[in-house]
Design an enzyme around this catalytic site. Structure first.
Site, short mmCIF file in Angstrom:
data_model
loop_
_atom_site.label_atom_id
_atom_site.label_comp_id
_atom_site.label_asym_id
_atom_site.label_seq_id
_atom_site.Cartn_x
_atom_site.Cartn_y
_atom_site.Cartn_z
N SER A 34 -74.41 68.99 -45.21
CA SER A 34 -74.28 70.05 -43.93
C SER A 34 -75.34 70.72 -43.54
O SER A 34 -76.03 71.51 -44.61
CB SER A 34 -72.99 71.10 -44.12
OG SER A 34 -73.09 72.07 -43.44
N HIS A 38 -73.25 66.06 -41.64
CA HIS A 38 -72.12 67.15 -40.79
C HIS A 38 -73.07 68.16 -40.26
O HIS A 38 -73.69 68.75 -40.75
CB HIS A 38 -71.35 67.71 -42.17
CG HIS A 38 -70.28 68.45 -41.69
ND1 HIS A 38 -69.17 68.15 -41.62
CD2 HIS A 38 -70.18 69.71 -41.75
CE1 HIS A 38 -68.33 69.00 -41.43
NE2 HIS A 38 -68.96 70.10 -41.49
N ASP A 62 -72.73 71.59 -37.93
CA ASP A 62 -71.57 72.53 -37.86
C ASP A 62 -72.09 73.33 -36.47
O ASP A 62 -73.40 74.11 -36.52
CB ASP A 62 -71.95 73.64 -39.09
CG ASP A 62 -71.01 73.16 -40.18
OD1 ASP A 62 -69.78 73.07 -40.14
OD2 ASP A 62 -71.88 72.97 -41.35
N MET A 109 -71.12 76.64 -34.21
CA MET A 109 -70.69 77.93 -34.08
C MET A 109 -71.13 78.63 -32.96
O MET A 109 -72.31 78.58 -32.50
CB MET A 109 -70.78 78.50 -35.41
CG MET A 109 -70.52 77.93 -36.65
SD MET A 109 -71.23 78.93 -38.00
CE MET A 109 -70.55 77.83 -39.43
N HIS A 159 -68.83 69.22 -36.30
CA HIS A 159 -67.62 70.19 -36.58
C HIS A 159 -67.70 71.27 -35.73
O HIS A 159 -68.76 72.10 -35.84
CB HIS A 159 -67.86 70.54 -38.13
CG HIS A 159 -66.94 71.61 -38.65
ND1 HIS A 159 -67.00 72.05 -39.75
CD2 HIS A 159 -65.70 72.02 -38.00
CE1 HIS A 159 -65.97 73.03 -39.86
NE2 HIS A 159 -64.89 73.12 -38.74
N MET A 208 -66.65 74.89 -34.24
CA MET A 208 -66.15 75.91 -34.51
C MET A 208 -66.21 76.88 -33.39
O MET A 208 -67.04 77.81 -33.53
CB MET A 208 -66.60 76.54 -35.74
CG MET A 208 -66.10 75.70 -36.96
SD MET A 208 -67.22 76.07 -38.43
CE MET A 208 -68.56 75.05 -38.18
N MET A 231 -60.30 72.64 -44.41
CA MET A 231 -61.40 73.75 -44.99
C MET A 231 -61.00 74.49 -46.16
O MET A 231 -59.92 74.83 -46.33
CB MET A 231 -61.33 74.84 -43.74
CG MET A 231 -61.83 74.45 -42.52
SD MET A 231 -63.39 73.73 -42.42
CE MET A 231 -64.53 75.18 -43.20
N GLY A 253 -67.35 79.53 -41.01
CA GLY A 253 -68.44 80.44 -40.37
C GLY A 253 -69.88 80.75 -41.30
O GLY A 253 -71.02 80.90 -40.44
N ASP A 262 -64.39 70.88 -46.87
CA ASP A 262 -65.80 71.51 -46.27
C ASP A 262 -65.50 72.82 -46.88
O ASP A 262 -64.81 73.67 -46.53
CB ASP A 262 -65.57 71.40 -44.80
CG ASP A 262 -66.80 71.99 -44.34
OD1 ASP A 262 -67.71 72.55 -45.00
OD2 ASP A 262 -66.97 72.18 -43.11
C1 DX5 Z 1 -68.40 76.52 -43.04
C2 DX5 Z 1 -69.15 75.29 -42.54
C3 DX5 Z 1 -69.54 74.40 -43.87
C4 DX5 Z 1 -70.39 75.09 -44.39
C5 DX5 Z 1 -70.27 74.56 -46.04
O1 DX5 Z 1 -67.94 77.27 -41.90
O2 DX5 Z 1 -68.11 74.37 -41.84
O3 DX5 Z 1 -69.69 73.00 -43.30
O4 DX5 Z 1 -71.94 74.53 -44.15
O5 DX5 Z 1 -71.42 75.50 -46.64
P1 DX5 Z 1 -71.20 75.14 -48.33
O6 DX5 Z 1 -71.14 73.77 -48.78
O7 DX5 Z 1 -72.48 76.07 -48.72
O8 DX5 Z 1 -69.79 76.09 -48.67
ZN ZN Z 2 -68.34 72.34 -41.49
#
Ligand code: DX5
Ligand code: ZN
Length: 225
Positions: free
Chosen positions: A8, A33, A35, A37, A66, A68, A137, A142, A175
């Site tokens: 990620s 992956h 993210d 946001m 992903h 969010m 999740m 976040g 995740d």
């Molecule tokens: C959190 C994200 C994750 C995040 C995971 O909201 O969706 O993908 O990057 O990070 P780690 O592996 O550090 O928990």
């Molecule tokens: Zn994620």
């Protein structure tokens, strides 16, 4: 089904993202992956379609976006045009999940649905047959670097059981808070894709950290091996 560790990029060094992603791909990573946001659905802001577009020429990896964000339906075409291969949307982010799944498929992409820690697997039963992936999740979305929430394991088990009972084909992704120990538990419970942010990019040598996590013998001992 084989087990994949998807790095990620949230925890990566954004000043040299192209190089970091290329190193992971060279090490053998197949899924990236990404993210996304918006500061509304989650209390943090990351990147959008421009980030995906910028990374696309640097990598042949499968881009797993992903989302969010609020109003995900307004951005599906933008992510498709930017080069995403797969979009995961949150169950909690729309009233019309069935329509949104059709929209993502109509844009030519694979589709997944993510569940926050407080959302039970059962909400997906009417649409799960249509999905390529269910994302459980294991932190509140976040931020990277949070602690694994154990109740995710039971949800993974439920998803895997439902899939076996119905013959559905989705892969189960987990995740948040993944490290060697939690990844092992998630794989034992039935996950096929382990998302890892801090466990890869917050290490001195991200590619080596990815390799070790992916080849750790524990990960090979899942119920599907
Ligand atoms: C959190 C994200 C994750 C995040 C995971 O909201 O969706 O993908 O990057 O990070 P780690 O592996 O550090 O928990
Ligand atoms: Zn994620």
């Amino acid at each position: 089904m084989d087990i994949q560790v998807a790095p990620s990029i949230l925890s990566a060094d954004f000043a040299c993202l192209g190089r970091q992603v290329a190193e992971l791909e060279e090490a053998g990573a197949k899924i990236l992956h990404i993210d996304v946001m918006d500061g509304h659905f989650v209390p943090n802001i990351s990147i959008g379609p421009l980030g995906v577009r910028a990374l696309r020429p640097h990598s042949r990896m499968f881009f797993d976006a992903h989302l969010m964000i609020e109003r995900p339906e307004a951005y599906i075409d933008a992510f498709a045009e930017a080069g995403a291969d797969h979009i995961t949307v949150h169950w909690e982010s729309t009233f019309h999940m069935h329509r949104l799944i059709q929209q993502i498929r109509g844009a030519g992409l694979q589709v997944g649905v993510a569940l926050n820690p407080a959302t039970p697997f059962e909400v997906l039963e009417c649409v799960a047959q249509e999905l390529d992936m269910v994302l459980i999740m294991s932190v509140n979305p976040g931020f990277g670097g949070q602690e694994f929430i154990e109740s995710a394991l039971e949800k993974i088990t439920k998803a895997a059981q439902w899939r076996a009972d119905t013959g559905a084909k989705f892969r189960i992704e987990v995740d948040g808070g993944m490290n060697r120990a939690t990844a092992q538990m998630a794989v034992q419970a039935g996950a096929q894709i382990i998302v890892a942010g801090a466990a890869v990019f917050q290490q001195p040598q991200p590619a080596e950290a990815w390799r070790q996590l992916s080849t750790s013998s524990e990960l090979m001992k899942g119920p599907h091996q």
